[in-house]
Design an enzyme around this catalytic site. Structure first.
Site, PDB file in Angstrom:
ATOM      1  N   CYS A 114     -68.536  72.365  28.513  1.00 48.14           N
ATOM      2  CA  CYS A 114     -67.155  72.040  28.090  1.00 48.14           C
ATOM      3  C   CYS A 114     -66.397  73.259  27.588  1.00 48.14           C
ATOM      4  CB  CYS A 114     -67.185  70.952  27.021  1.00 48.14           C
ATOM      5  SG  CYS A 114     -67.905  69.423  27.637  1.00 48.14           S
ATOM      6  N   HIS A 275     -59.992  70.783  24.529  1.00 50.71           N
ATOM      7  CA  HIS A 275     -60.853  70.232  25.575  1.00 50.71           C
ATOM      8  C   HIS A 275     -60.857  68.722  25.402  1.00 50.71           C
ATOM      9  CE1 HIS A 275     -64.215  68.832  27.764  1.00 50.71           C
ATOM     10  NE2 HIS A 275     -64.957  68.635  26.699  1.00 50.71           N
ATOM     11  N   ASN A 305     -63.414  62.839  30.552  1.00 49.97           N
ATOM     12  CA  ASN A 305     -63.811  64.203  30.180  1.00 49.97           C
ATOM     13  C   ASN A 305     -64.231  64.936  31.456  1.00 49.97           C
ATOM     14  OD1 ASN A 305     -65.344  66.447  29.428  1.00 49.97           O
ATOM     15  ND2 ASN A 305     -66.179  65.479  27.601  1.00 49.97           N
TER      16      ASN A 305
HETATM   17  C1  LIG Z   1     -70.555  58.343  23.105  1.00 52.71           C
HETATM   18  C2  LIG Z   1     -69.844  57.611  21.985  1.00 52.71           C
HETATM   19  C3  LIG Z   1     -68.501  57.110  22.492  1.00 52.71           C
HETATM   20  C4  LIG Z   1     -70.697  56.421  21.606  1.00 52.71           C
HETATM   21  O1  LIG Z   1     -70.115  55.778  20.519  1.00 52.71           O
HETATM   22  P1  LIG Z   1     -71.023  55.332  19.291  1.00 52.71           P
HETATM   23  O2  LIG Z   1     -70.154  54.653  18.339  1.00 52.71           O
HETATM   24  O3  LIG Z   1     -71.767  56.546  18.832  1.00 52.71           O
HETATM   25  O4  LIG Z   1     -71.944  54.297  19.992  1.00 52.71           O
HETATM   26  P2  LIG Z   1     -73.520  54.153  19.957  1.00 52.71           P
HETATM   27  O5  LIG Z   1     -74.140  55.102  20.912  1.00 52.71           O
HETATM   28  O6  LIG Z   1     -73.991  54.164  18.535  1.00 52.71           O
HETATM   29  O7  LIG Z   1     -73.652  52.716  20.529  1.00 52.71           O
HETATM   30  C5  LIG Z   1     -73.087  51.587  19.861  1.00 52.71           C
HETATM   31  C6  LIG Z   1     -73.351  50.369  20.699  1.00 52.71           C
HETATM   32  O8  LIG Z   1     -72.508  50.392  21.855  1.00 52.71           O
HETATM   33  C7  LIG Z   1     -73.306  50.253  23.039  1.00 52.71           C
HETATM   34  N1  LIG Z   1     -72.690  51.007  24.121  1.00 52.71           N
HETATM   35  C8  LIG Z   1     -72.880  52.310  24.461  1.00 52.71           C
HETATM   36  N2  LIG Z   1     -72.106  52.613  25.511  1.00 52.71           N
HETATM   37  C9  LIG Z   1     -71.432  51.488  25.843  1.00 52.71           C
HETATM   38  C10 LIG Z   1     -70.486  51.193  26.837  1.00 52.71           C
HETATM   39  N3  LIG Z   1     -70.059  52.119  27.728  1.00 52.71           N
HETATM   40  N4  LIG Z   1     -69.986  49.962  26.877  1.00 52.71           N
HETATM   41  C11 LIG Z   1     -70.368  49.010  26.007  1.00 52.71           C
HETATM   42  N5  LIG Z   1     -71.260  49.224  25.031  1.00 52.71           N
HETATM   43  C12 LIG Z   1     -71.788  50.463  24.958  1.00 52.71           C
HETATM   44  C13 LIG Z   1     -74.657  50.805  22.650  1.00 52.71           C
HETATM   45  O9  LIG Z   1     -75.674  50.275  23.478  1.00 52.71           O
HETATM   46  C14 LIG Z   1     -74.779  50.295  21.231  1.00 52.71           C
HETATM   47  O10 LIG Z   1     -75.155  48.936  21.255  1.00 52.71           O
HETATM   48  P3  LIG Z   1     -76.124  48.332  20.108  1.00 52.71           P
HETATM   49  O11 LIG Z   1     -75.365  48.508  18.822  1.00 52.71           O
HETATM   50  O12 LIG Z   1     -76.280  46.917  20.532  1.00 52.71           O
HETATM   51  O13 LIG Z   1     -77.366  49.146  20.170  1.00 52.71           O
HETATM   52  C15 LIG Z   1     -69.637  58.514  20.743  1.00 52.71           C
HETATM   53  O14 LIG Z   1     -70.871  58.820  20.149  1.00 52.71           O
HETATM   54  C16 LIG Z   1     -68.912  59.759  21.068  1.00 52.71           C
HETATM   55  O15 LIG Z   1     -67.759  59.742  21.404  1.00 52.71           O
HETATM   56  N6  LIG Z   1     -69.588  60.927  20.953  1.00 52.71           N
HETATM   57  C17 LIG Z   1     -69.038  62.185  21.346  1.00 52.71           C
HETATM   58  C18 LIG Z   1     -69.331  62.351  22.797  1.00 52.71           C
HETATM   59  C19 LIG Z   1     -68.547  63.431  23.440  1.00 52.71           C
HETATM   60  O16 LIG Z   1     -67.449  63.722  23.072  1.00 52.71           O
HETATM   61  N7  LIG Z   1     -69.120  64.020  24.453  1.00 52.71           N
HETATM   62  C20 LIG Z   1     -68.491  65.038  25.185  1.00 52.71           C
HETATM   63  C21 LIG Z   1     -69.083  66.309  24.815  1.00 52.71           C
HETATM   64  S1  LIG Z   1     -67.986  67.614  25.010  1.00 52.71           S
END
Ligand SMILES: CC(C)(COP(=O)(O)OP(=O)(O)OC[C@H]1O[C@@H](n2cnc3c(N)ncnc32)[C@H](O)[C@@H]1OP(=O)(O)O)[C@@H](O)C(=O)NCCC(=O)NCCS
Length: 348
Positions: A114, A275, A305
């Site tokens: 990224c 980004h 992204n």
């Molecule tokens: C990835 C991201 C959106 C996930 O959000 P989160 O709040 O951390 O979610 P979690 O991974 O804790 O998952 C929460 C729940 O949602 C569920 N879930 C994950 N992806 C899902 C999706 N696409 N749709 C529906 N549910 C989803 C998980 O299974 C979990 O369920 P559970 O509570 O029953 O176990 C978040 O962590 C994030 O934005 N991180 C930064 C990622 C990023 O910017 N990456 C780019 C790098 S430059």
């Protein structure tokens, strides 16, 4: 010493639009979940066959070159940032050189995910400033869709990423009041495995506690096996919360570093083009820096992204929309896998 400037900019996104609702055909997800956590409404996926990271990079580069008012043969160095190259090797820069019929110039691939575009821009800036090159083509392009896990197992990663490309031509200028003021690059490999794609790789002899359970190590790191596809280890891995926590600290830090270096403050920023990792991350940065809505540009809602392509796509869209005027102070900032992060300040 010269100063370098962005003389031309272009972007390309594939025609195939996939909305959040479209993704529910493949996995258990919802428009509501994706929009609430990431801000993304839709993304583009390249054609499965015939459209690659290189072909998208070429499409963006053609526009940047035309807008810089130069010809392909005037380009004297290529820098191509991507984490999704057409081949494991050689990189995309030489494929672009071939495709665009350029001279036998240097062609460099950047693997900083990224932050790839900021790293690439910084390298171009150094080459131009010293007078070594006059027209450096910088490309950021990604075809993520070929390697995402579109099953429910992979939904936390796959809903975030999209395909596309952006490019700029960097040239010298003698007008010291315009151009790239400074660039700032950082890394911390301590959490390298928190956002990574392990295969194909040469690390099969190394076992890191932080890695998720892998299939039998005897398989060898360079091989992609059916088992890896079945158990998901062939796909990118992301500890989303670890990425989020680090990103919201490092983005503001590296923006402040750039401002401090140039005796400027957040009030001087006309447009921050971060980004496009996640809309929540961008909003967090905006709040931390106390920026108004009109000082920050986001388009992740439309493209997801696009990693190394996200900044040049966003910068180009902002410019085409008239949100960037001559003399404006533009701040670019990125954070991503590695972890790596960086910023650039540009007087447009
Ligand atoms: C990835 C991201 C959106 C996930 O959000 P989160 O709040 O951390 O979610 P979690 O991974 O804790 O998952 C929460 C729940 O949602 C569920 N879930 C994950 N992806 C899902 C999706 N696409 N749709 C529906 N549910 C989803 C998980 O299974 C979990 O369920 P559970 O509570 O029953 O176990 C978040 O962590 C994030 O934005 N991180 C930064 C990622 C990023 O910017 N990456 C780019 C790098 S430059």
């Amino acid at each position: 010493m010269f100063q370098s400037k962005i003389a031309g900019i272009g972007y390309y996104v594939p025609k195939n639009v996939y909305t959040n609702t479209d993704l529910t055909r493949f996995m258990d997800t919802s428009d509501e979940w994706i929009q609430e956590r990431t801000g993304i409404k839709e993304r583009r996926y390249a054609d499965r066959i015939g459209e690659t990271t290189t072909t998208m990079g070429v499409a963006a580069a053609k526009i940047a070159i035309e807008r810089a008012n130069i010809k392909n043969e005037d380009v004297d160095f290529i820098i191509f940032a991507t984490l999704s190259p057409d081949y494991y090797f050689p990189g995309c820069a030489v494929l672009l050189q071939r495709e665009m019929g350029m001279k036998e110039i240097g062609a460099l691939d950047i693997r900083n995910q990224c932050s790839g575009f900021i790293y690439a821009l910084s390298i171009a800036d150094q080459f131009v400033k010293t007078g070594m090159y006059k027209n450096v083509l910088v490309v950021g392009a990604e075809k993520h869709s070929f390697a995402l896990d579109f099953s429910t197992r992979g939904r936390a990663v796959s809903v975030i990423f999209g395909d596309g490309a952006g490019a700029v031509v960097v040239q010298p200028t003698t007008d010291s009041s315009h151009g790239i003021l400074s660039t700032h690059l950082h890394s911390d490999g301590a959490e390298a495995e928190k956002l990574a794609m392990y295969y194909p790789g040469a690390s099969s002899g190394i076992w890191l506690d932080s890695m998720p359970d892998w299939p039998d190590q005897e398989l060898g790191g360079l091989l992609m096996t059916k088992e890896m596809l079945e158990d998901g280890t062939a796909f990118p891995y992301m500890d989303g919360q670890a990425v989020f926590k680090k990103a919201v600290v490092k983005f503001p830090e590296v923006i402040h570093e750039a401002l401090l270096k140039n005796n400027l403050t957040t009030e001087d920023i006309d447009l921050l083009v971060p980004h496009q990792a996640n809309l929540r991350i961008s909003q967090f940065i905006q709040k931390t820096l106390g920026l108004r809505d009109d000082q920050v540009f986001n388009n992740i809602q439309k493209y997801g992204n696009t990693t190394a392509a996200s900044i040049p796509i966003a910068l180009c869209e902002a410019w085409e929309a008239g949100k960037i005027k001559e003399g404006d102070l533009i701040c670019l900032a990125a954070f991503g896998a590695g972890f790596t992060w960086g910023s650039a300040l540009i007087r447009w």
